[in-house]
Structure formats: structure tokens, C-alpha cells
Motif scaffolding. Structure first.
Motif, PDB file in Angstrom:
ATOM      1  N   UNK A   1       0.822  -1.210   0.000  1.00  0.00           N
ATOM      2  CA  UNK A   1       0.000   0.000   0.000  1.00  0.00           C
ATOM      3  C   UNK A   1       0.859   1.264   0.000  1.00  0.00           C
ATOM      4  N   UNK A   2       1.952   1.214   0.734  1.00  0.00           N
ATOM      5  CA  UNK A   2       2.850   2.377   0.750  1.00  0.00           C
ATOM      6  C   UNK A   2       3.446   2.604  -0.632  1.00  0.00           C
ATOM      7  N   UNK A   3       3.784   1.522  -1.308  1.00  0.00           N
ATOM      8  CA  UNK A   3       4.309   1.641  -2.670  1.00  0.00           C
ATOM      9  C   UNK A   3       3.286   2.235  -3.608  1.00  0.00           C
ATOM     10  N   UNK A   4       2.033   1.876  -3.401  1.00  0.00           N
ATOM     11  CA  UNK A   4       0.961   2.421  -4.234  1.00  0.00           C
ATOM     12  C   UNK A   4       0.805   3.913  -4.017  1.00  0.00           C
ATOM     13  N   UNK A   5       0.868   4.332  -2.768  1.00  0.00           N
ATOM     14  CA  UNK A   5       0.695   5.753  -2.449  1.00  0.00           C
ATOM     15  C   UNK A   5       1.819   6.613  -3.019  1.00  0.00           C
ATOM     16  N   UNK A   6       2.985   6.016  -3.171  1.00  0.00           N
ATOM     17  CA  UNK A   6       4.136   6.779  -3.706  1.00  0.00           C
ATOM     18  C   UNK A   6       4.090   6.945  -5.213  1.00  0.00           C
ATOM     19  N   UNK A   7       3.258   6.111  -5.875  1.00  0.00           N
ATOM     20  CA  UNK A   7       3.208   6.173  -7.327  1.00  0.00           C
ATOM     21  C   UNK A   7       2.451   7.416  -7.794  1.00  0.00           C
TER      22      UNK A   7
END
Length: 351
Positions: A216-222
């Protein structure tokens, strides 16, 4: 008895006339010059006539053979004229009972219990893959090798599971034809074992809190459009189906400022049978966490007043929902390249 030469030389006269052969068979010549073979016989004390066809299409020898066949039927107690009408009716019926005709009848009988989308998928599979090869054939002329000729190209393009589904639908069509007395057997039944096995993919899941947080953190950074990111976030927070989320409307969210906020998903938007979709008792309630409430509020504010109520509108058209491909791409970016994980929305995401 007549000869073929006499038949050819028979010319038209002012009135119709007969050229007799033997045992009631004669050539009937019209003023127009048209010649036809006829047979005079008696049944039940009544005189009747049977037409065998025109000359020279029906030759003298063929006409005699037809007379003998009709005479044999008469000796067995059947009226040759009635038998001829029955055969003609059977041939007419058979000509109308093509595979496509029966398949469309089957589809029409089933679609009342399907969603509009699924009914369209089933019909398109016939139109694209089956009808071009089998559609115009009488259903009784469809053989196992012909069914395989339909399924092999589907299998060859890597759609093994689709090939199995198409085979099952063909089998359903034959079941209808057999029940109606049109066909005797299902030639598609044995092809099930001739197709490749359906492969069951294994999709590693993020099954720990730590891994899920990383995804989820990776998604938010995209990078991405705010509404797309909000939709992706709510998908993770609620674990609803993507179609349910994409079609979400403002009025479905209740008590957002209260103690028990919920998302009331109408039965019509659920993956249910047609009858249950019409029953309000099958609506689905999704309790909303504090984070989900905040996400919904921001999405509603961001979507603006220019749409009919959609929470996650399309960027290009405010009256349409965000597309499935847009949401899928956002989901796919949640994981690093080369990995495949099930996200909170339940779908395997592919980089």
C-alpha cells in the motif's frame, strides 16, 4: 412403353396431353412445353396422382424407379403422396434446424436468468468462434471432428479455459436439440477429454501486515490522478469488488459524519442472479473505518457537482465511472516489477 427419344421429341400442343409408359406412369406435357412425370394409382377406392418431377431432370429410368418405390409403399398400406409430403416436411424442418438456429433459441431461453453482460459474452463467443464453422450446418450434421475444429483455434491462442467454456455451451445446445427430438447425440461430449487441462495459477499473496503495508505504501508513492489514487485506497480499505467501487454513487454512503458510517451497496450492483438483483434484501452493507470515511469524503469533494452522483468519475467524462483498466493499472503499480501479489481488493496484480 415410352423411350427416351419419344420423351425428348414430345412437343407442346394447344392442350395438355399424356404419353403413357406402364403401370400408371405417364409423361404430362403442358402447352408451355414443360414436361413432368406423374403416376396414377388408387387407394381406399379413390383415384390419386403423384408427381415425381420434371423431365429431363428426372429421367425415364429414374421415374420408373420412383414409381416402383411408390408402388411398394402402396402395397405396404401407406399412401405414397402422404409419405412424400411427410418427407418434404422433414427436409424443410431439417433445413431450418441449423446449429445457429438452435443455439440462438437456447441462448434466448437462458438469458432471462443471466445478467446483460454475461448474456452478451455468451452470444459473442458463438458469433466469433462457433457460427463461422458450424452455424449454417444442420445440427445433425455436426460431428465430433467439426466441434474440435472450433475448439482447437481457441486453445491454440492460449485460451484453454475459454475453449472448455465454449465446449460446454455447445453441449448445452445439443441437449436442447436432443430434448426436442431433433438430434440423437451430443458430439461435443467426448471433446472434453481431447482438450488441454485448465491451468490453475498460483498468486502469492501479501499475507502479513508488514507486506500489506509495503504494498500500500508503494501504491501511495506512485504518481497518478487523485481520483484514481483515492479509488485504489478505498479498494484496499473495503475489499469490495472493483466494479462495485467504480460504480459507487454518493447516495450509497450513509452517516459519514455519524457514529456508524456505512456503504449500502444495492443488490443490483452485486454479483448475483437476476432474481436476487431485484430483491432489496440482498443489498450489501460495508462498515466504513475512519480512514475509509475520510477517503470517501475527499473523493466526493474532488468529483465535483458536475456528475450525476458518481464518486469515482472518469477523468475524461464526468458522467462515466472510472474505467476498470485505469483502476487495474493503479493496482498493478502497487508491487515491484517481477512480483505478483493479491491486493486488498482481491485481484492478483501484475506489473
Amino acid at each position: 412403353m415410352l423411350t427416351d427419344v419419344a420423351c425428348r421429341k414430345a412437343v407442346a400442343r394447344e392442350k395438355p396431353y399424356k404419353l403413357s409408359d406402364a403401370n400408371g406412369l405417364y409423361l404430362y406435357v403442358l402447352p408451355s412445353g414443360f414436361k413432368s412425370w406423374r403416376w396414377k394409382y388408387r387407394i381406399g377406392g379413390k383415384e390419386k396422382r403423384l408427381v415425381f418431377g420434371g423431365y429431363p431432370e428426372v429421367t425415364l429410368s429414374k421415374a420408373r424407379a420412383l414409381r416402383e418405390e411408390a408402388a411398394r409403399s402402396l402395397r405396404e398400406g401407406s399412401d405414397p403422396a402422404a409419405s412424400k409430403r411427410q418427407r418434404a416436411a422433414e427436409q424443410t424442418a431439417m433445413a431450418g434446424n441449423t446449429f445457429e438456429t438452435i443455439a440462438r433459441e437456447w441462448h434466448a431461453s437462458q438469458k432471462a436468468g443471466w445478467s446483460e453482460r454475461y448474456a452478451s459474452i455468451v452470444l459473442n463467443s458463438f458469433v466469433n468462434d462457433v457460427f463461422p464453422r458450424l452455424g449454417k450446418l444442420p445440427i445433425t450434421a455436426v460431428t465430433t471432428p467439426l466441434v474440435l475444429e472450433v475448439l482447437r483455434p481457441i486453445e491454440a491462442r492460449g485460451a484453454v479455459e475459454t475453449a472448455h467454456r465454449v465446449r460446454q455451451r455447445i453441449s448445452e445446445v445439443f441437449a436442447r436439440a436432443i430434448a426436442a427430438g431433433i438430434a440423437q447425440a451430443d458430439p461435443s461430449a467426448v471433446t472434453k477429454r481431447a482438450l488441454g487441462r485448465k491451468t490453475k495459477g498460483k498468486f502469492p499473496a501479501a499475507r502479513t501486515i508488514k507486506l500489506a503495508q509495503a504494498v500500500l505504501a508503494g501504491s501511495e508513492r506512485q504518481p497518478g490522478h487523485p481520483l484514481t489514487k483515492l479509488a485504489s485506497r478505498l479498494l484496499a480499505l473495503t475489499a469490495v469488488r472493483s466494479a462495485t467501487l467504480r460504480l459507487a454513487e454518493k447516495h450509497e454512503f450513509e452517516d459519514l459524519d455519524g457514529a456508524e458510517p456505512i456503504w449500502r451497496v444495492p443488490a443490483t450492483k452485486m454479483k448475483l442472479g437476476v432474481e436476487r438483483k431485484q430483491d432489496a434484501a440482498f443489498e450489501f452493507l460495508v462498515p466504513l473505518s475512519r480512514q475509509a470515511v475520510e477517503t470517501v469524503k475527499v473523493a466526493i469533494a474532488f468529483s465535483g457537482a458536475g456528475n450525476p452522483g458518481l464518486v469515482f468519475r472518469s477523468v475524461r467524462n464526468s458522467r462515466k465511472p472510472i474505467s476498470d483498466s485505469t483502476l487495474s493499472k493503479a493496482t498493478a503499480r502497487r508491487v515491484s516489477p517481477g512480483c505478483m501479489c493479491r491486493t486488498a481488493g482481491g485481484r492478483p496484480s501484475r506489473p
